[in-house]
Write an enzyme that holds these catalytic residues in place. Sequence first.
Site, PDB file in Angstrom:
ATOM      1  N   HIS A 165       0.819  -1.220   0.000  1.00  0.00           N
ATOM      2  CA  HIS A 165       0.000   0.000   0.000  1.00  0.00           C
ATOM      3  C   HIS A 165       0.854   1.272   0.000  1.00  0.00           C
ATOM      4  O   HIS A 165       0.329   2.356  -0.220  1.00  0.00           O
ATOM      5  CB  HIS A 165      -0.930   0.031   1.210  1.00  0.00           C
ATOM      6  N   ASP A 201      -2.817 -10.347  -2.688  1.00  0.00           N
ATOM      7  CA  ASP A 201      -3.405  -9.914  -1.429  1.00  0.00           C
ATOM      8  C   ASP A 201      -4.894  -9.601  -1.638  1.00  0.00           C
ATOM      9  O   ASP A 201      -5.296  -9.199  -2.736  1.00  0.00           O
ATOM     10  CB  ASP A 201      -2.676  -8.651  -0.953  1.00  0.00           C
TER      11      ASP A 201
END
Length: 338
Positions: A165, A201
């Site tokens: 992220h 993910d």
Amino acid sequence: MLVIYSEKHKEHNPKFYFALGRMENFPEMPSRAESVINAVRKREVGKVLQPNDYGLDPIKRIHSEQYVEYLQHAYENWIKIGGNPEACIPDTFAINLDPQVKQLVTESKNKYAQAGSFAFDTAAVITKGTFSAAYEAVQIALTAAENVFGGMNAAFALCRPPGHHSETSLAGGFCYFNSAAVAAQYLIDKTGEKVTILDVDYHHGNGTQSIFYEKRNPLFVSLHGKGDYPYFWGSEQEEGKGEGLGFNVNVPLPVGTNNEDYLDNLKKVIDSKIVPYQSRYLVVSLGLDTFGGDPVGGFSLTSDAFYEIGRLIATVKVPTVFVMEGGYAVSELGDNGR
């Protein structure tokens, strides 16, 4: 399978973060990595090595000088202004961006503004040991990449904290340095060859996408929960920009996706995008929060699915670096990772 691991991840251990209007227990805890390394050692998956130290230069190929310097001194500066010693959490975010250049229209030099200048949410909590752990996570990924470059067929970088992220100058989603992006860029710089990043993910790898959005190498492919965190990124329409157009591939899947549907979509994107790209190396952002019992995921995969995910990845038939990302069902995490 070579495994790279370090105990330094334990230095990063926030106790809480802000979510849904209240303070919640921080789910990205040291026991995550411990669960995986214990399973790896118990089943003798492969030799476990300590990481080498490649310094800050590979990190700065991905992250800005200002951001790296901020993370190095964030905690001490937070304490100097009277911040809570348990957690550096921004209260104001620099969202006033020029859409053409993605930079602040007006930058603030105020000492209280710094934390909010380098984060996009409240989940990237910084504590005294955060920089040390995040730095070590990158060294783990680089050591795995170096060993794959040196002839290993596969290496597992057991990184913590996760990284996918994190953008060039922003922390978020429990992520500080983008280890998978650094490893991919390292292989590109070292070899000049094509690299694919496959992010499995549950949450979209918005940081990795942002970093490489205008590049044709690496190819970035992400399978993730549709409309879930990080909310504002991950649609199929995000295909890259400029020379990167067509080299950013998102496969958003609905909440509740089961083994069959997930594996079918993974096979399709491997066959249609990854294999034709003909990369020399593969970097896998290995999130295990697609497991049905994960407290922050939304899919319904069983443990059996992870063997099949690995089998499908193996069909790409290129040397592969696995970089640990999310996965928060701690009791099952070790076996799923193994």
